[in-house]
Design a protein around this motif. Structure first.
Motif, PDB file in Angstrom:
ATOM      1  N   LEU A 180       2.751  -6.262   7.806  1.00 34.11           N
ATOM      2  CA  LEU A 180       2.521  -7.344   6.840  1.00 34.11           C
ATOM      3  C   LEU A 180       1.160  -8.003   7.047  1.00 34.11           C
ATOM      4  O   LEU A 180       0.441  -8.268   6.073  1.00 34.11           O
ATOM      5  N   THR A 181       0.799  -8.256   8.290  1.00 33.18           N
ATOM      6  CA  THR A 181      -0.512  -8.873   8.550  1.00 33.18           C
ATOM      7  C   THR A 181      -1.647  -7.937   8.129  1.00 33.18           C
ATOM      8  O   THR A 181      -2.675  -8.401   7.622  1.00 33.18           O
ATOM      9  N   SER A 182      -1.461  -6.643   8.317  1.00 33.95           N
ATOM     10  CA  SER A 182      -2.473  -5.674   7.871  1.00 33.95           C
ATOM     11  C   SER A 182      -2.648  -5.759   6.362  1.00 33.95           C
ATOM     12  O   SER A 182      -3.774  -5.796   5.848  1.00 33.95           O
ATOM     13  N   MET A 183      -1.543  -5.805   5.661  1.00 27.75           N
ATOM     14  CA  MET A 183      -1.593  -5.893   4.198  1.00 27.75           C
ATOM     15  C   MET A 183      -2.296  -7.164   3.742  1.00 27.75           C
ATOM     16  O   MET A 183      -3.203  -7.120   2.891  1.00 27.75           O
ATOM     17  N   LEU A 184      -1.876  -8.298   4.301  1.00 27.35           N
ATOM     18  CA  LEU A 184      -2.395  -9.588   3.844  1.00 27.35           C
ATOM     19  C   LEU A 184      -3.877  -9.762   4.174  1.00 27.35           C
ATOM     20  O   LEU A 184      -4.660 -10.227   3.344  1.00 27.35           O
TER      21      LEU A 184
ATOM     22  N   ALA B 154       7.512   1.287   7.155  1.00 27.87           N
ATOM     23  CA  ALA B 154       6.209   1.238   6.470  1.00 27.87           C
ATOM     24  C   ALA B 154       6.261   1.744   5.029  1.00 27.87           C
ATOM     25  O   ALA B 154       5.726   1.076   4.127  1.00 27.87           O
ATOM     26  N   PRO B 155       6.888   2.906   4.746  1.00 30.26           N
ATOM     27  CA  PRO B 155       6.947   3.359   3.346  1.00 30.26           C
ATOM     28  C   PRO B 155       7.659   2.368   2.427  1.00 30.26           C
ATOM     29  O   PRO B 155       7.242   2.171   1.278  1.00 30.26           O
ATOM     30  N   ILE B 156       8.716   1.730   2.932  1.00 24.82           N
ATOM     31  CA  ILE B 156       9.462   0.753   2.128  1.00 24.82           C
ATOM     32  C   ILE B 156       8.589  -0.460   1.830  1.00 24.82           C
ATOM     33  O   ILE B 156       8.524  -0.939   0.688  1.00 24.82           O
ATOM     34  N   MET B 157       7.889  -0.953   2.851  1.00 24.19           N
ATOM     35  CA  MET B 157       7.048  -2.142   2.663  1.00 24.19           C
ATOM     36  C   MET B 157       5.889  -1.855   1.713  1.00 24.19           C
ATOM     37  O   MET B 157       5.543  -2.707   0.880  1.00 24.19           O
ATOM     38  N   PHE B 158       5.312  -0.653   1.798  1.00 22.43           N
ATOM     39  CA  PHE B 158       4.211  -0.335   0.890  1.00 22.43           C
ATOM     40  C   PHE B 158       4.702  -0.080  -0.537  1.00 22.43           C
ATOM     41  O   PHE B 158       3.970  -0.333  -1.498  1.00 22.43           O
ATOM     42  N   ALA B 159       5.934   0.405  -0.680  1.00 23.62           N
ATOM     43  CA  ALA B 159       6.514   0.546  -2.016  1.00 23.62           C
ATOM     44  C   ALA B 159       6.700  -0.832  -2.667  1.00 23.62           C
ATOM     45  O   ALA B 159       6.362  -1.027  -3.852  1.00 23.62           O
ATOM     46  N   ILE B 160       7.201  -1.794  -1.902  1.00 24.37           N
ATOM     47  CA  ILE B 160       7.363  -3.164  -2.390  1.00 24.37           C
ATOM     48  C   ILE B 160       5.997  -3.782  -2.683  1.00 24.37           C
ATOM     49  O   ILE B 160       5.799  -4.461  -3.694  1.00 24.37           O
ATOM     50  N   TYR B 161       5.039  -3.530  -1.769  1.00 25.37           N
ATOM     51  CA  TYR B 161       3.671  -4.031  -1.917  1.00 25.37           C
ATOM     52  C   TYR B 161       3.047  -3.529  -3.228  1.00 25.37           C
ATOM     53  O   TYR B 161       2.413  -4.290  -3.967  1.00 25.37           O
TER      54      TYR B 161
ATOM     55  N   GLU C 228      -1.026   9.167   6.981  1.00 21.41           N
ATOM     56  CA  GLU C 228      -1.267  10.233   6.004  1.00 21.41           C
ATOM     57  C   GLU C 228      -0.155  10.275   4.958  1.00 21.41           C
ATOM     58  O   GLU C 228      -0.417  10.457   3.766  1.00 21.41           O
ATOM     59  N   SER C 229       1.091  10.084   5.398  1.00 24.63           N
ATOM     60  CA  SER C 229       2.213  10.083   4.452  1.00 24.63           C
ATOM     61  C   SER C 229       2.146   8.886   3.503  1.00 24.63           C
ATOM     62  O   SER C 229       2.664   8.943   2.384  1.00 24.63           O
ATOM     63  N   LEU C 230       1.487   7.809   3.960  1.00 23.05           N
ATOM     64  CA  LEU C 230       1.338   6.611   3.122  1.00 23.05           C
ATOM     65  C   LEU C 230       0.149   6.716   2.165  1.00 23.05           C
ATOM     66  O   LEU C 230      -0.028   5.871   1.298  1.00 23.05           O
ATOM     67  N   GLY C 231      -0.691   7.741   2.368  1.00 23.66           N
ATOM     68  CA  GLY C 231      -1.885   7.881   1.553  1.00 23.66           C
ATOM     69  C   GLY C 231      -3.134   7.347   2.221  1.00 23.66           C
ATOM     70  O   GLY C 231      -4.149   7.097   1.574  1.00 23.66           O
ATOM     71  N   GLY C 232      -3.045   7.156   3.540  1.00 21.73           N
ATOM     72  CA  GLY C 232      -4.199   6.678   4.294  1.00 21.73           C
ATOM     73  C   GLY C 232      -5.039   7.813   4.847  1.00 21.73           C
ATOM     74  O   GLY C 232      -4.831   8.985   4.513  1.00 21.73           O
ATOM     75  N   ILE C 233      -5.988   7.464   5.717  1.00 20.69           N
ATOM     76  CA  ILE C 233      -6.895   8.437   6.317  1.00 20.69           C
ATOM     77  C   ILE C 233      -6.571   8.540   7.808  1.00 20.69           C
ATOM     78  O   ILE C 233      -6.795   7.580   8.567  1.00 20.69           O
ATOM     79  N   PRO C 234      -6.042   9.682   8.252  1.00 19.52           N
ATOM     80  CA  PRO C 234      -5.602   9.811   9.648  1.00 19.52           C
ATOM     81  C   PRO C 234      -6.686   9.532  10.686  1.00 19.52           C
ATOM     82  O   PRO C 234      -6.412   8.931  11.721  1.00 19.52           O
ATOM     83  N   SER C 235      -7.916   9.942  10.422  1.00 21.73           N
ATOM     84  CA  SER C 235      -8.992   9.736  11.396  1.00 21.73           C
ATOM     85  C   SER C 235      -9.286   8.251  11.594  1.00 21.73           C
ATOM     86  O   SER C 235      -9.533   7.798  12.720  1.00 21.73           O
TER      87      SER C 235
END
Length: 228
Positions: A102-106, A217-224, A136-143
């Motif tokens: 949540l803090t990362s998102m905000l 994490a996938p649930i929180m990003f879906a809500i986000y 990566e599963s969330l659509g981010g950049i693994p590196s």
């Protein structure tokens, strides 16, 4: 040249830093932080190939996996205490994961950071392989996820225990949970040096938070995504 000097130089820097810390126990004199910074400076200003350094220290990289597995030993030694407190442990780890994401998102939202980077940073508090996979599963950049995880881990190893002391957290079990939940394997290594109990509970938090992050994490990003 670096191919042959990489391993002895790494070991020497680590040994010297540990000896210095024993004489001057300051948080920033960390056996992980100081050698890393020195080696980065040597490679950069000496314009030395990173691949030669990696080839020269292959044995250290190989030992990382059995070292992580070895963290199960203090976990086993503290199993009676862990079973007795499994409910508060799960609650603490779950709250830690939710706060971390949540803090990362905000913060990223407030700073106008790209969503792809946000999804990469959100896994910062779990161990590197899991962080790369989940991001990566969330659509981010693994590196980027891996780089952030390493920075967070070193930060936790350096300032984690001083911060806990500052806020009056002195219980070894609580210290271990806090470090493992926030600073994954690197923090767990620092916790193990503090004591068997800290190491065991940090190992436990590392594993539990990794699993919970993959689930939550996938649930929180879906809500986000729905909110935005």
């Amino acid at each position: 040249m670096m191919l042959y000097l990489a391993l002895p130089l790494t070991i020497l820097l680590y040994w010297l830093t540990r000896k210095l810390y024993q004489r001057i126990p300051l948080p920033f004199i960390n056996p992980l932080l100081i050698p890393m910074v020195v080696l980065m400076l040597i490679l950069h200003f000496g314009q030395l190939p990173l691949q030669d350094f990696m080839d020269g220290t292959w044995i250290i990289n190989w030992l990382l996996k059995p070292a992580v597995v070895a963290l199960a030993l203090p976990l086993y030694q503290q199993m009676i205490h862990i079973k007795a407190k499994i409910k508060p442990i799960m609650i603490c780890c779950s709250v830690s994961v939710v706060i971390s994401i949540l803090t990362s998102m905000l913060i990223c939202r407030a700073m106008g950071i790209d969503e792809e980077i946000t999804r990469s940073i959100a896994t910062r508090s779990i161990t590197t392989p899991l962080a790369m996979s989940v991001s990566e599963s969330l659509g981010g950049i693994p590196s980027i996820a891996a780089a952030v995880v390493i920075m967070v881990g070193i930060s936790g190893a350096v300032i984690g225990f001083p911060l806990l002391k500052l806020f009056g957290v002195t219980d070894p079990q609580a210290q271990g949970l806090a470090i493992g939940a926030c600073s994954h394997a690197i923090g767990t290594a620092a916790a193990t040096e503090r004591g068997v109990t800290q190491g065991a509970f940090s190992s436990l938090a590392l594993v539990v938070c990794g699993i919970l992050t993959a689930l939550i994490a996938p649930i929180m990003f879906a809500i986000y995504g729905l909110i935005l």
